[in-house]
Design an enzyme around this catalytic site. Structure first.
Site, PDB file in Angstrom:
ATOM      1  N   ALA A 220       0.856  -1.195   0.000  1.00 39.81           N
ATOM      2  CA  ALA A 220       0.000   0.000   0.000  1.00 39.81           C
ATOM      3  C   ALA A 220       0.884   1.234   0.000  1.00 39.81           C
ATOM      4  O   ALA A 220       1.267   1.759   1.039  1.00 39.81           O
ATOM      5  CB  ALA A 220      -0.931   0.005   1.216  1.00 39.81           C
ATOM      6  N   GLU A 456       6.523  11.047  -0.315  1.00 41.37           N
ATOM      7  CA  GLU A 456       5.479  12.049  -0.091  1.00 41.37           C
ATOM      8  C   GLU A 456       4.572  12.104  -1.310  1.00 41.37           C
ATOM      9  O   GLU A 456       4.052  13.143  -1.669  1.00 41.37           O
ATOM     10  CB  GLU A 456       6.134  13.407   0.164  1.00 41.37           C
TER      11      GLU A 456
END
Lengths: 477, 261
Positions: A220, A456
Site C-alpha cells: 500500500a 510524499e
C-alpha cells in the site's frame, strides 16, 4: 470544492503572536466528525480513486504545520488577503516578513557552519546524525512549526519551508529531520484534542522526542486502500497487528502515527482507517529492517512489525474512520516540506557548480567563461529560482486556507522534485569526471535528489492530483 | 551579578568587504557588520556567569543609529537590554573621545563588572577598555582568559594571558575586564533568542544625555588619519627540495649567509 472554513480538519488557530502570514479564514473548531466529502481535493467522489489520488509513499516524508498561531492582524498578513489562485497574481504575495528573513538567516548560518561540514561524513557512514538532531533542538529549529503554548515559535508553513530549504542546501538528510518531525506532528496538531496536544507536542517542539508518520505498507504505497494493518478494539485499548514499510525515522523515533484499519466494513474505503499514536517502546512494536538506500543515507527508513501491540484508545487522533482524511490533509502541509528539501538540494548544487566553474580552467580560461557551461549554469539557477518562488506562493495559498491546498502542494512538490533531479544531474555535468567522484558533493546531491521524486507521493501521484483538480474546474462543453 | 558588556559593531571579517571612505574613515555601508570578536567572547563569558550566578547582562554600544541591528545579534545571544550612544557629533571620534563617552555612558548604568574586548578588529587601537577603566578610576583586569567572581560578589579573579601561561589577578568589584578569544567560543543565538531580541529594549543616548566635556576642545579631533598604505606584498618564498640531508645543508647555508646562525 471544500470550503476550509467549515473543514473539520483545518488547523485550529488559537490567539497568539504570528510569524509570517495571517490566514484568510481562520477556523475556530477542530475535530468535529468528518462529513462525507473527503476534504482533500476537488477530486472524484469515488473514494477509491480519491484515495489513489492523494495517497502515496507518504511516510518517508515531511512537514506540516502547527496547530495555531495567528491572531492579531499584522502588516505582513495583509498582503495575503487575496487569493492568487485563478484571479491573477497578488503583488508581494511571496515577500518574506522581517521575522522570516531573520530566522532563515539564523538557520543558514547553522547549516553553513555546522551542518555542511558533516554532510559527506553522514552520507558515507549512513548513520542518523544525533549530533545534528541535538543542534536543531538546542537552537530551537524544531520549535518552528509548533505553537507558542507548546513551546514552539508559532511560525507559519513558509517559515518552516525556509528552514528545511536552508538545511537541505547543506545536507538533505538533516533537512529531512525537521521535515519528518513536522510531518509526524501534523496529525496531532490537526486532529488531536487539547489534552493530546499538551501531552505530546511540547516534547516534539523541544526536539527531546522524535516522531514518524506510518502510512505506507509493502502493498500500500500510492494506493492506501491496500492498507492491511488492523487495530481491533479491546476494552480501552486497540490491539494492532500488521506492519509498515519505508517509514522515515521510525527506528529512531519515540512515537509513530500509525494508520490502521479500524472499520473494515465501512461503506466507503476512505472511512476504514484511523490514526493512532504509538509509543515505540510498547511491547509488540518491532523494527524489522532498515533500508539501504541510494541517497539520504543518514536518514533511517524502517520496516515495522506490530504483533499484538496494545495502545490505549486515548491515543487515537480524531474519530474512528477519519484516518484517511487526516493523512490527506497532512500531505497538504507536508509536501511543501519535501519541495523545500528539493529546492534546497538544487540550490546547493547550483552553488557548488558555479564555484567550481569559476575555478576550473580549461582552454586557458575558467570554464565559467565558456558559453556551453554558462548555459547549463543559467538554466540551473533559473529553474531553481522558479521552483522556489512557486513553492513560496504555494505555502501562502495553503496557509491562507483557499480550497486548493492539495493542488498547490502537489504542484510545488512536482516541480521542485523534478527541478532538483535535473539541476543536480547538470551540476555533475559541470564538474565533469570529478563530479562523478566522492571528492565533490554533487554526486551525493544527485542521489539525494532522486528521493524527492518518489516520496510524499510519487511525481505520478502529484500529476494525478493536478489533473483531477484541473478537470474538476474545467467547464463541460 | 550585573554585567555590562561593551559591544562594538565592526565589519564582518568573513565578508571581506571592509572599505574606507574618502576621508579614510570606515565606509559603514560597504560591509555587513557583526559584534567585534573580542567583545563577543566577553559577552559569552558574561552570559555563562549570569546563568551560573543569576543576574543580568546588558550591552553598551557607541555607534551610529544603525548600530541597533548589530546590537540585536548580541541581545539574541541572551543579553537582556542595550544602551546605544548615537550622536552625529561622534562621527570619526578618536580613541580618547570614545573612552570619555563610553565611561560616561557606563556610569548611567548599574553593574558589578564592565567587560570589553582587548581590542577591536577594525580600529585595533587596543586602548578603549583600559582607558574606560582609567577614566572611571576602577581596577582593570586585562587580557582575560577566565573570569571568576566570588560567591559573595565582592571580588573577581581573572586569569590574564601571559607569555608563560597566565597570571592570576584579583580585584574588588566593580571592576573592568578586557576580554580575549581564550574565554571560549560564543554560542549561536537560538531562534527563540532571535525572536525575543526583537522586543528587548535598546535605550538610545545622545551626547546631551551624558553631560559636558566629552568632546575635545575646539571641536577638532586631536589626531586624524592622513593617509593609508597597503602593506608591501611579501616576497616569494623559496622552496627547499631534495633529500633530507641536502635540504638541511641548504637551509643551514642560507641561515649562515643571513648571519642568523
Amino acid at each position: 470544492m471544500a470550503d476550509t472554513r467549515h473543514d473539520p480538519l483545518s488547523f485550529v488557530r488559537p490567539a497568539g503572536p504570528v510569524i509570517g502570514i495571517k490566514p484568510l479564514a481562520p477556523s475556530d473548531a477542530l475535530a468535529t466528525p468528518l462529513d462525507d466529502a473527503p476534504s482533500a481535493a476537488p477530486l472524484s467522489s469515488n473514494p477509491v480513486s480519491a484515495m489513489a489520488l492523494s495517497a502515496n509513499m507518504v511516510e518517508m516524508s515531511l512537514p506540516g504545520r502547527p496547530a495555531d498561531r495567528n491572531g492579531p492582524n499584522t502588516t505582513a498578513a495583509r498582503c495575503y488577503d487575496a487569493r492568487v489562485t485563478q484571479s491573477g497574481p497578488i503583488l508581494g504575495s511571496t515577500r518574506l516578513t522581517e521575522e522570516q528573513v531573520l530566522l532563515r538567516e539564523a538557520v543558514r548560518v547553522l547549516a553553513d557552519e555546522r551542518v555542511a561540514p558533516r554532510a559527506a561524513e553522514i552520507d558515507r557512514d549512513g548513520a542518523f546524525p544525533e549530533d545534528l538532531r541535538r543542534l536543531l533542538a538546542e537552537q530551537d529549529v524544531f520549535a518552528i512549526p509548533f505553537a507558542e503554548r507548546h513551546g514552539g515559535l508559532g511560525a507559519d508553513l513558509l517559515t518552516l519551508v525556509l528552514a528545511i530549504e536552508q538545511l537541505s542546501r547543506a545536507c538533505a538528510t538533516t533537512g529531512l529531520i525537521l521535515a519528518v518531525q513536522a510531518l509526524g506532528a501534523t496529525p496531532i496538531q490537526m486532529a488531536g484534542t487539547p489534552e493530546q496536544q499538551d501531552r505530546w507536542l511540547p516534547g516534539l517542539a523541544s526536539g527531546e522526542k522524535l516522531i514518524a508518520f506510518g502510512l505506507t505498507e509493502p502493498d500500500a504505497g500510492s494506493d492506501p486502500s491496500g492498507i492491511r494493518t488492523r487495530a481491533v478494539r479491546d476494552g480501552d485499548d486497540y490491539v494492532i497487528d500488521g506492519g509498515k514499510r519505508f517509514i522515515s525515522h521510525a527506528s529512531v523515533a519515540d512515537y509513530v502515527v500509525v494508520f490502521a484499519v479500524t472499520n473494515p466494513g465501512a461503506e466507503k474505503p476512505s472511512r476504514r482507517l484511523s490514526a493512532i499514536l504509538v509509543e515505540t517502546d510498547r511491547p509488540g512494536f518491532a523494527v524489522t529492517r532498515v533500508e539501504h538506500k541510494m541517497g539520504l543515507r543518514g536518514s533511517p527508513t524502517a520496516e515495522l512489525a506490530f504483533d499484538g501491540l496494545r495502545v490505549p484508545v486515548a491515543n487515537r487522533l480524531g474519530e474512528e474512520g477519519q484516518g484517511f482524511a487526516i493523512a490527506m490533509k497532512t500531505f497538504e502541509r507536508s509536501r511543501p516540506g519535501i519541495a523545500a528539501q528539493a529546492v534546497g538540494i538544487a540550490q546547493g548544487a547550483v552553488e557548488a557548480a558555479a564555484a567550481y566553474a569559476n575555478q576550473r580552467r580549461q582552454f586557458g580560461h575558467p570554464i565559467a567563461e565558456l558559453q556551453m557551461v554558462q548555459a547549463l549554469l543559467a538554466d540551473m539557477d533559473a529553474a531553481t529560482e522558479a521552483a522556489r518562488q512557486l513553492l513560496y506562493t504555494a505555502c501562502a495559498e495553503i496557509e491562507a486556507g483557499g480550497g486548493e491546498a492539495a493542488r498547490w502542494a502537489a504542484i510545488a512538490k512536482l516541480v521542485a522534485g523534478d527541478t532538483a533531479m535535473r539541476v543536480t544531474t547538470d551540476a555533475v555535468q559541470v564538474f565533469g569526471g570529478y563530479g562523478y567522484t566522492e571528492d565533490f558533493p554533487v554526486e551525493r546531491m544527485m542521489r539525494d535528489a532522486k528521493i524527492t521524486q518518489l516520496y510524499e507521493g510519487t511525481q505520478q501521484i502529484q500529476r494525478l492530483i493536478v489533473a483531477r483538480s484541473l478537470a474538476a474546474r474545467a467547464p463541460a462543453l | 551579578m550585573r554585567i555590562l558588556v561593551m559591544t562594538k559593531p565592526v565589519p564582518d571579517p568573513a565578508a571581506n568587504a571592509e572599505r574606507l571612505g574618502p576621508d579614510f574613515r570606515l565606509d559603514r555601508g560597504a560591509s555587513p557588520t557583526v559584534v567585534n570578536g573580542n567583545d563577543e567572547y566577553g559577552l559569552e563569558a558574561a552570559l555563562q556567569l549570569v546563568e551560573a550566578l543569576g543576574g543580568e547582562v546588558a550591552i553598551l554600544t557607541m555607534a551610529p543609529a544603525g548600530g541597533v541591528e548589530t546590537m540585536r545579534k548580541a541581545l539574541a545571544m541572551g543579553a537582556l537590554r542595550g544602551v546605544l550612544v548615537a550622536d552625529d557629533a561622534l562621527a570619526g571620534a578618536d580613541i580618547p573621545t570614545t573612552i570619555r563617552v563610553l565611561a560616561a555612558a557606563a556610569q548611567t548604568q548599574e553593574w558589578d563588572l564592565l567587560l570589553g574586548g582587548l581590542d577591536t578588529s577594525d580600529g585595533a587601537g587596543g586602548a578603549v577598555t583600559a582607558g574606560v577603566a582609567a577614566r572611571l578610576g576602577l581596577p582593570l583586569l586585562s587580557a582575560a582568559a577566565h573570569i571568576a567572581p566570588d560567591e559573595a560578589g565582592r571580588k573577581v579573579r581573572v586569569r590574564r594571558l601571559s607569555a608563560k601561561g597566565y597570571d592570576l589577578l584579583e580585584a574588588p568589584m566593580p571592576a573592568v575586564v578586557s576580554c580575549t578569544q581564550a574565554l571560549g567560543t560564543p554560542r549561536y543565538p537560538s531562534l527563540k533568542g532571535i525572536m525575543a531580541a526583537r522586543s528587548r529594549q535598546i535605550t538610545t543616548l545622545s551626547l546631551a544625555d551624558l553631560g559636558e566635556g566629552l568632546l575635545p576642545a575646539g571641536g577638532q579631533w586631536p589626531s586624524r588619519v592622513v593617509g593609508v598604505q597597503p602593506p608591501p606584498s611579501r616576497a616569494t618564498g623559496r622552496a627547499v627540495t631534495g633529500d633530507a640531508a641536502s635540504q638541511a645543508r641548504e637551509i643551514a647555508d642560507y641561515l649562515t649567509a643571513q648571519r642568523i646562525i
